[in-house]
Write a protein that holds these residues in place. Structure first.
Motif, PDB file in Angstrom:
ATOM      1  N   GLU A 111       0.548  -0.753   0.161  1.00  0.00           N
ATOM      2  CA  GLU A 111      -0.388   0.025  -0.072  1.00  0.00           C
ATOM      3  C   GLU A 111       0.898   1.259  -0.188  1.00  0.00           C
ATOM      4  O   GLU A 111       0.455   2.025  -0.400  1.00  0.00           O
ATOM      5  CB  GLU A 111      -1.326   0.214   1.741  1.00  0.00           C
ATOM      6  N   LYS A 112       1.517   1.600   0.168  1.00  0.00           N
ATOM      7  CA  LYS A 112       2.486   2.425   0.895  1.00  0.00           C
ATOM      8  C   LYS A 112       3.475   3.139  -0.676  1.00  0.00           C
ATOM      9  O   LYS A 112       3.088   3.909  -0.973  1.00  0.00           O
ATOM     10  CB  LYS A 112       4.289   2.489   1.148  1.00  0.00           C
ATOM     11  N   SER A 113       4.113   1.589  -1.505  1.00  0.00           N
ATOM     12  CA  SER A 113       4.450   1.797  -2.651  1.00  0.00           C
ATOM     13  C   SER A 113       3.757   1.865  -3.628  1.00  0.00           C
ATOM     14  O   SER A 113       3.771   2.251  -4.992  1.00  0.00           O
ATOM     15  CB  SER A 113       5.999   0.845  -3.059  1.00  0.00           C
ATOM     16  N   LEU A 165      -0.691   1.728  12.165  1.00  0.00           N
ATOM     17  CA  LEU A 165      -1.911   1.963  11.004  1.00  0.00           C
ATOM     18  C   LEU A 165      -1.071   2.959   9.856  1.00  0.00           C
ATOM     19  O   LEU A 165      -1.347   2.779   8.988  1.00  0.00           O
ATOM     20  CB  LEU A 165      -3.361   2.923  11.670  1.00  0.00           C
ATOM     21  N   GLN A 166      -0.162   3.351  10.877  1.00  0.00           N
ATOM     22  CA  GLN A 166       0.764   4.881   9.866  1.00  0.00           C
ATOM     23  C   GLN A 166       1.586   3.548   9.157  1.00  0.00           C
ATOM     24  O   GLN A 166       2.477   4.078   7.799  1.00  0.00           O
ATOM     25  CB  GLN A 166       1.650   5.089  11.010  1.00  0.00           C
ATOM     26  N   ASP A 167       2.124   2.632   9.890  1.00  0.00           N
ATOM     27  CA  ASP A 167       3.332   1.934   8.772  1.00  0.00           C
ATOM     28  C   ASP A 167       2.789   1.294   7.684  1.00  0.00           C
ATOM     29  O   ASP A 167       3.174   0.924   6.905  1.00  0.00           O
ATOM     30  CB  ASP A 167       3.874   0.906   9.244  1.00  0.00           C
ATOM     31  N   MET A 168       1.054   1.407   8.103  1.00  0.00           N
ATOM     32  CA  MET A 168       0.783   0.197   6.630  1.00  0.00           C
ATOM     33  C   MET A 168      -0.317   0.896   6.004  1.00  0.00           C
ATOM     34  O   MET A 168      -0.022   0.691   4.255  1.00  0.00           O
ATOM     35  CB  MET A 168      -0.590  -0.300   7.114  1.00  0.00           C
ATOM     36  N   LEU A 169      -0.696   1.737   5.850  1.00  0.00           N
ATOM     37  CA  LEU A 169      -1.245   3.386   5.115  1.00  0.00           C
ATOM     38  C   LEU A 169      -0.447   4.252   4.431  1.00  0.00           C
ATOM     39  O   LEU A 169       0.828   4.795   4.791  1.00  0.00           O
ATOM     40  CB  LEU A 169      -2.854   3.951   5.678  1.00  0.00           C
ATOM     41  N   PRO A 170      -0.297   4.906   3.345  1.00  0.00           N
ATOM     42  CA  PRO A 170       0.108   5.216   2.695  1.00  0.00           C
ATOM     43  C   PRO A 170      -0.403   6.715   3.032  1.00  0.00           C
ATOM     44  O   PRO A 170      -1.510   6.927   3.295  1.00  0.00           O
ATOM     45  CB  PRO A 170       0.433   5.546   0.430  1.00  0.00           C
ATOM     46  N   SER A 171       1.235   7.696   2.919  1.00  0.00           N
ATOM     47  CA  SER A 171       0.707   9.127   3.393  1.00  0.00           C
ATOM     48  C   SER A 171       0.205  10.014   1.945  1.00  0.00           C
ATOM     49  O   SER A 171      -0.040  10.974   2.585  1.00  0.00           O
ATOM     50  CB  SER A 171       2.368  10.162   3.621  1.00  0.00           C
TER      51      SER A 171
END
Length: 436
Positions: free
Chosen positions: A70-72, A282-288
């Motif tokens: 999800e991040k990339s 949750l911050q480590d899972m979802l993109p910013s």
């Protein structure tokens, strides 16, 4: 004699046929002009007339969904590609070569369609293509290969973890247009879905819903596959959604803890810190890069805000109770001071009376002034009255702070319970009910 002549003629025909036919692949390659270096077949599109377009049929089968990042915004899958086209120069009559229907040739000797995936971001080491191409007697050629494909996809995480993702895998030619080469599929969508479902090795936390092909009339040199997959949300429900719900219930239950024990505020702060840990996960899972917050982020922020306001309210109630205790201690100290003053005044009065009795014996002519004595008594009564009024006001003030704290706690509990119920109902209707 006629029968002998017929047998001799038939034997002569069989002998001549056996001399002209050849059952080796070498004779077929000789016939196709593939034994010597033939660079024309390598660099030119295999059509006898340049106005004829080459139809390249390309089927893609999914063998596994390995990872969704999800991040990339990338997806890693395991695919099997099957590509076929027609070479008009490589045709023969199978009966002339002992029934040879197919032959296998190296890819380096033939023209291969330049087809690539537009969304591909994987390295070349993950591609496992066959070095050979199979050709049949009608000129129809096909080849296959396996690849660990990593491609980009714009993931819609609004409903995470109850989301369904639809990603495109677009095949296109890099150097040719639609007048020279056209892309299509050999099998239908039903066959592609059935084979992919049966050959699927692993899907991780995803379920493959459909595999659909799109080949629009305006871009026939492009072939688009739409892969639709649905996430399995059970792990996220257990690790994120249910713990946050329990934390909110525990915070509501903390209102029944007595303020006198001093454990209510520390319990609420512990709950707030636990929610902060879940927010970090949750911050480590979802993109910013999301323009709008996903529903799970709104859920976490809402629970965090409710518990945070509850902590502030607990701090206010604790402050009011401490202020009431402080006023009570101050009133008690003032009462003790007034008792000491009265005792000192009583000692001074007794000593003054003893001196007056002694002096009365010596000087009987001296008589005290009764007006001064009445004035002293009146002053003492006024001081006692003022002290009693001050103690009454302080006691009244002390009870007022405690009652104010109790009223504040009760009113806030009603408002907090109503806000929590409305928030959970809203999240259910907007988030979970749409998925179910």
């Amino acid at each position: 004699m006629t029968a002998l002549r017929t047998l001799a003629f038939l034997s002569l025909i069989g002998f001549s046929t056996s001399q002209t036919s050849d059952c080796s692949y070498y004779s077929l390659l000789n016939y196709l002009n593939m034994t010597a270096s033939n660079s024309v077949l390598q660099i030119m599109r295999p059509v006898k007339s340049w106005t004829n377009s080459t139809l390249v049929q390309l089927d893609m089968f999914l063998l596994g969904i390995l990872e969704v990042e999800e991040k990339s915004q990338t997806i890693t899958t395991h695919i099997w590609l099957y590509m076929s086209w027609t070479n008009e120069f490589l045709t023969w009559n199978s009966s002339d070569f002992c029934g040879i229907e197919e032959i296998t040739l190296p890819k380096s000797l033939l023209w291969i369609p330049d087809v690539r995936i537009n969304e591909d971001v994987s390295d070349t080491g993950s591609i496992q293509e066959s070095l050979l191409v199979t050709v049949n007697s009608s000129g129809w050629m096909y080849m296959s290969g396996r690849q660990r494909l990593t491609y980009t996809c714009c993931l819609d995480l609004m409903m995470f973890p109850f989301d369904t993702q639809s990603c495109n895998i677009t095949f296109s030619t890099m150097s040719l247009n639609e007048k020279t080469i056209k892309l299509g599929t050999f099998n239908s969508d039903e066959v592609l879905n059935k084979v992919s479902a049966e050959a699927m090795v692993t899907m991780g936390e995803w379920d493959l819903k459909s595999l659909i092909t799109f080949n629009g009339p305006r871009a026939r040199n492009r072939l688009r596959y739409m892969v639709t997959m649905e996430r399995k949300p059970m792990l996220y429900v257990i690790n994120l959604i249910v713990p946050l719900f329990f934390f909110l219930i525990l915070d509501l239950a903390s209102f029944f803890i007595s303020e006198a024990r001093g454990e209510k505020l520390s319990f609420k702060v512990t709950i707030l810190l636990s929610i902060s840990v879940l927010l970090l996960i949750l911050q480590d899972m979802l993109p910013s890069t999301e323009k709008s917050l996903p529903m799970i982020a709104m859920y976490c922020v809402g629970v965090f805000a409710l518990v945070g306001i509850s902590v502030l309210e607990a701090m206010l109630v604790t402050f009011l109770i401490d202020l009431d205790c402080y006023c009570g201690k101050k009133a008690q100290s003032s009462v003790n001071a007034s008792e000491d003053i009265q005792l000192q005044m009583g000692d001074v009065t007794e000593s003054a009376e003893a001196e007056e009795r002694g002096q009365a014996k010596e000087d009987r002519c001296y008589l005290p002034d009764h007006r001064d004595l009445l004035k002293l008594i009146l002053d003492e009564l006024r001081a006692v009255r003022e002290e009693a009024g001050r103690q009454y006001k302080e006691n009244k003030k002390r009870g007022c702070y405690r009652r104010l704290a109790e009223i504040t706690d009760h009113v806030f509990f009603v408002l907090y319970f109503s806000a929590s119920a409305l928030f959970l109902a809203f999240m259910y209707l907007v988030w979970i009910a749409k998925v179910i």
